[in-house]
Design an enzyme around this catalytic site. Sequence first.
Site, PDB file in Angstrom:
ATOM      1  N   CYS A  99     -20.471  33.899  -3.141  1.00 34.52           N
ATOM      2  CA  CYS A  99     -21.790  33.756  -3.135  1.00 34.52           C
ATOM      3  C   CYS A  99     -22.593  35.026  -3.985  1.00 34.52           C
ATOM      4  O   CYS A  99     -22.548  35.039  -4.935  1.00 34.52           O
ATOM      5  CB  CYS A  99     -22.421  33.501  -2.095  1.00 34.52           C
ATOM      6  SG  CYS A  99     -23.863  32.429  -2.053  1.00 34.52           S
ATOM      7  N   HIS A 198     -18.665  30.261   1.163  1.00 33.70           N
ATOM      8  CA  HIS A 198     -18.602  31.089   2.065  1.00 33.70           C
ATOM      9  C   HIS A 198     -17.233  30.881   2.771  1.00 33.70           C
ATOM     10  O   HIS A 198     -17.323  30.495   4.009  1.00 33.70           O
ATOM     11  CB  HIS A 198     -19.649  31.214   2.922  1.00 33.70           C
ATOM     12  CG  HIS A 198     -21.075  31.793   2.422  1.00 33.70           C
ATOM     13  ND1 HIS A 198     -21.109  33.177   2.316  1.00 33.70           N
ATOM     14  CD2 HIS A 198     -21.990  31.193   1.657  1.00 33.70           C
ATOM     15  CE1 HIS A 198     -22.226  33.148   1.780  1.00 33.70           C
ATOM     16  NE2 HIS A 198     -22.740  32.140   1.506  1.00 33.70           N
ATOM     17  N   GLU A 200     -15.571  32.781   4.295  1.00 39.09           N
ATOM     18  CA  GLU A 200     -15.595  33.772   5.639  1.00 39.09           C
ATOM     19  C   GLU A 200     -16.186  33.080   6.715  1.00 39.09           C
ATOM     20  O   GLU A 200     -16.189  33.836   7.863  1.00 39.09           O
ATOM     21  CB  GLU A 200     -16.214  35.162   5.232  1.00 39.09           C
ATOM     22  CG  GLU A 200     -17.989  34.976   5.073  1.00 39.09           C
ATOM     23  CD  GLU A 200     -18.337  34.794   3.504  1.00 39.09           C
ATOM     24  OE1 GLU A 200     -17.534  33.994   2.907  1.00 39.09           O
ATOM     25  OE2 GLU A 200     -19.344  34.804   3.223  1.00 39.09           O
TER      26      GLU A 200
HETATM   27  N1  GLN Z   1     -29.102  33.041  -3.403  1.00 42.31           N
HETATM   28  C1  GLN Z   1     -28.655  34.215  -2.932  1.00 42.31           C
HETATM   29  C2  GLN Z   1     -28.836  35.543  -4.130  1.00 42.31           C
HETATM   30  O1  GLN Z   1     -29.365  35.079  -5.027  1.00 42.31           O
HETATM   31  C3  GLN Z   1     -27.243  34.181  -2.737  1.00 42.31           C
HETATM   32  C4  GLN Z   1     -27.042  33.437  -1.276  1.00 42.31           C
HETATM   33  C5  GLN Z   1     -25.678  33.703  -0.311  1.00 42.31           C
HETATM   34  O2  GLN Z   1     -24.878  34.414  -0.664  1.00 42.31           O
HETATM   35  N2  GLN Z   1     -25.408  32.881   0.549  1.00 42.31           N
HETATM   36  O3  GLN Z   1     -28.297  36.418  -3.997  1.00 42.31           O
END
Ligand code: GLN
Length: 218
Positions: A99, A198, A200
């Site tokens: 992410c 994710h 994890e």
């Molecule tokens: N929206 C977040 C960002 O821009 C990422 C979201 C996440 O890691 N769950 O960094």
Amino acid sequence: MNDTAVSRGSRPDVDPASVTRPTIGVLALQGDIREHVAVLDLCGADPVLVRRPAELAAVDALVLPGGESTTISKLLEVFELLEPLRERLRDGMPAFGSCAGMILLADEVLDTRPDARHLSGIDMTVRRNAFGRQVDSFETDLEFAGVDGGPMRAVFIRAPWVERAGDGVEVLARVPSGPAAGRIVAVRQGAVLATSFHPEVTGDHRVHRLFVELVRDR
Ligand code: GLN
């Protein structure tokens, strides 16, 4: 967690004591650090927290957690990790970003702050918060190339997607259905892996296992 012993190493025919446990750092500036540490341990690595250049220099590989990419970007500069990290990636250090970690590993990011910095670990353009408000957070089952055991549950939390993947980039997973069907959500370039979702947090450790094996093979 009580399944440490049975989960160590992914080859049941190999004595776990004889398998090397690579030292894998988790970038510990902001985000879901503890979740990655726990899963890496279960997958046969020795996880360590990385906040300083000397700690980065001591690891075999690095995980970049989910969190808030612009905050992590700022902290990378404050903690003087940005250049050392770029250099280690250029030298071929394996890395895995989930992410926000995917965003940081990109070489171009759309819809971010103009002062955000990225690591160019993968030749790709990533769109931040790409799924928009309605499906801002959701879960789905998807096919993940190169892992056995059937579809993978994927949790997306204000996730990015990959808008452009360069020639050397392998697409590992796409959104299977819905308004974002076909969007790229997992990629690999050499020893660098990134997922929009994710792994994890789901209890399905196949992506981390793949990463630990990739690190061990180096
Ligand atoms: N929206 C977040 C960002 O821009 C990422 C979201 C996440 O890691 N769950 O960094």
